[in-house]
Design an enzyme around this catalytic site. Structure first.
Site, mmCIF file in Angstrom:
data_model
loop_
_atom_site.group_PDB
_atom_site.id
_atom_site.type_symbol
_atom_site.label_atom_id
_atom_site.label_comp_id
_atom_site.label_asym_id
_atom_site.label_seq_id
_atom_site.Cartn_x
_atom_site.Cartn_y
_atom_site.Cartn_z
ATOM 1 N N THR A 1 0.888 -1.098 0.082
ATOM 2 C CA THR A 1 -0.094 -0.166 0.060
ATOM 3 C C THR A 1 0.953 1.244 0.047
ATOM 4 O OG1 THR A 1 -1.461 -1.170 1.162
ATOM 5 C CG2 THR A 1 -1.877 1.022 1.005
ATOM 6 N N ASP B 1 7.504 -2.590 11.860
ATOM 7 C CA ASP B 1 7.606 -4.055 12.280
ATOM 8 C C ASP B 1 8.816 -4.478 11.524
ATOM 9 O OD1 ASP B 1 6.056 -3.640 9.985
ATOM 10 O OD2 ASP B 1 4.566 -4.256 10.833
ATOM 11 N N ASN C 1 -7.094 -8.931 7.731
ATOM 12 C CA ASN C 1 -8.020 -9.139 9.130
ATOM 13 C C ASN C 1 -7.977 -8.042 10.164
ATOM 14 O OD1 ASN C 1 -5.247 -8.729 9.848
ATOM 15 N ND2 ASN C 1 -4.886 -10.898 10.666
ATOM 16 N N HIS D 1 -5.277 -6.070 10.745
ATOM 17 C CA HIS D 1 -4.163 -5.818 11.790
ATOM 18 C C HIS D 1 -3.633 -4.558 11.517
ATOM 19 C CE1 HIS D 1 -1.161 -8.108 8.724
ATOM 20 N NE2 HIS D 1 -1.069 -6.921 8.437
ATOM 21 N N GLY E 1 0.192 -2.654 11.892
ATOM 22 C CA GLY E 1 1.588 -3.154 12.391
ATOM 23 C C GLY E 1 1.551 -4.920 12.264
ATOM 24 N N GLU F 1 -2.007 -8.403 15.421
ATOM 25 C CA GLU F 1 -3.094 -9.181 14.861
ATOM 26 C C GLU F 1 -4.285 -9.235 15.892
ATOM 27 O OE1 GLU F 1 -2.530 -10.370 12.059
ATOM 28 O OE2 GLU F 1 -0.810 -11.391 11.661
ATOM 29 N N LYS G 1 -9.258 -5.067 0.841
ATOM 30 C CA LYS G 1 -9.456 -4.338 2.086
ATOM 31 C C LYS G 1 -10.908 -3.816 2.595
ATOM 32 C CE LYS G 1 -5.111 -5.182 2.729
ATOM 33 N NZ LYS G 1 -4.005 -3.982 2.381
HETATM 34 C C1 F6R Z 1 3.703 -3.607 7.394
HETATM 35 C C2 F6R Z 1 2.666 -3.406 8.316
HETATM 36 C C3 F6R Z 1 1.244 -4.123 8.095
HETATM 37 C C4 F6R Z 1 0.609 -3.906 6.444
HETATM 38 C C5 F6R Z 1 -0.439 -4.618 6.184
HETATM 39 C C6 F6R Z 1 -1.038 -4.327 4.843
HETATM 40 O O1 F6R Z 1 4.855 -2.685 7.830
HETATM 41 O O2 F6R Z 1 2.721 -2.895 9.280
HETATM 42 O O3 F6R Z 1 0.433 -3.892 8.762
HETATM 43 O O4 F6R Z 1 0.636 -2.410 6.473
HETATM 44 O O5 F6R Z 1 -0.263 -5.808 6.377
HETATM 45 O O6 F6R Z 1 -0.364 -4.577 3.909
HETATM 46 P P1 F6R Z 1 -0.151 -4.291 2.388
HETATM 47 O O7 F6R Z 1 -0.025 -2.934 2.169
HETATM 48 O O8 F6R Z 1 0.856 -5.015 1.748
HETATM 49 O O9 F6R Z 1 -1.582 -4.851 1.948
#
Ligand code: F6R
Length: 251
Positions: A47, A75, A144, A146, A148, A151, A209
């Site tokens: 993203t 992370d 889901n 989350h 970072g 979870e 999303k």
């Molecule tokens: C990555 C992070 C995760 C992503 C999430 C969405 O540093 O903190 O929370 O932001 O998994 O990931 P994408 O953007 O790849 O869909």
């Protein structure tokens, strides 16, 4: 429009990913110009790539400087060295830190292969506190919910710590790993630390999303980590149309 949008966070919907990315970059650039010593907490993933691209352009073409800013990443996978191709160290170097004038002394990514991971979490948390906390946190959102690598079920009062990744996250993030799965564990900045950021932007793009974004706008619950942002006084969701398509369906 009869959709019942949540009171908080503020929601801005953009026609497409490009417009969303430019808007996110505008906010980051604006805050950095207003306060060159800003402390930023940043995500990896698919993203934010457009936002980083735009910030790199603004650095090259408009003299936007990050030289005095301090950066933290949200992370890193546990066990990865900083030069592992799938590490967030490499991602950030290749997509942002290495392409702008960020000062390496003020760039921080959790050390995934620290000999004492627990001590690394404490060190990381301490560093954020020592610079006075985070001015602007940019987040993505997992399918889901989350944020970072916090979870579903992550305590709202958690700090930087070692977490076990959800099976779905390990599959979605399998990309650069052998064996079709991301590592089992990661270091993540905690929910409370994210919440204490003075301003938060959550970016979401794409239909996959939409449910997570809608759930985040529903009941505040540790089952949907991003829902915590509803309580934050300065959180904004920047969404493209597809990611916004289910907002208001869940409450
Ligand atoms: C990555 C992070 C995760 C992503 C999430 C969405 O540093 O903190 O929370 O932001 O998994 O990931 P994408 O953007 O790849 O869909």
């Amino acid at each position: 429009m009869s959709r019942s949008l949540p009171a908080q966070p503020k929601i801005q919907v953009f026609p497409d990913y490009e417009a969303l990315s430019r808007a996110a970059a505008r906010v980051v650039a604006g805050r950095t110009r207003a306060n060159p010593e800003a402390v930023l907490l940043l995500p990896t993933g698919t993203t934010p790539l457009g936002m980083y691209r735009r910030l790199v352009e603004m650095h090259a073409g408009e003299g936007l400087s990050f030289a005095r800013a301090t950066f933290f990443n949200l992370d890193e996978y546990l066990g990865l060295t900083a030069d592992h191709p799938a590490s967030y160290h490499v991602y950030m170097r290749e997509n942002f830190y290495g392409l702008v004038d960020a000062d390496p002394r003020r760039v921080h990514v959790p050390e995934g292969n620290a000999p004492d991971p627990q001590a690394e979490c404490e060190r990381y948390e301490r560093m954020m506190a020592e610079v006075g906390g985070v001015d602007l946190c940019v987040l993505g959102i997992g399918r889901n919910g989350h944020i970072g690598f916090n979870e579903p079920g992550a305590p709202f009062d958690s700090r930087t710590r070692i977490v076990r990744l959800a099976e779905t996250t390990r599959l979605v993030n399998a990309g650069d790993f052998e064996g079709g799965r991301a590592p089992e564990r990661a270091i993540t900045v905690g929910m409370r630390t994210i919440f204490e950021s003075r301003e938060i932007l959550l970016l979401a793009s794409g239909a996959n999303k939409a449910q997570a974004v809608a759930a985040a706008g529903g009941e505040v619950s540790e089952a949907v980590p991003a829902s915590m942002l509803r309580r934050h006084p300065a959180a904004t969701f920047l969404l493209d149309r597809e990611a916004a398509s289910a907002v208001g369906e869940i409450s």
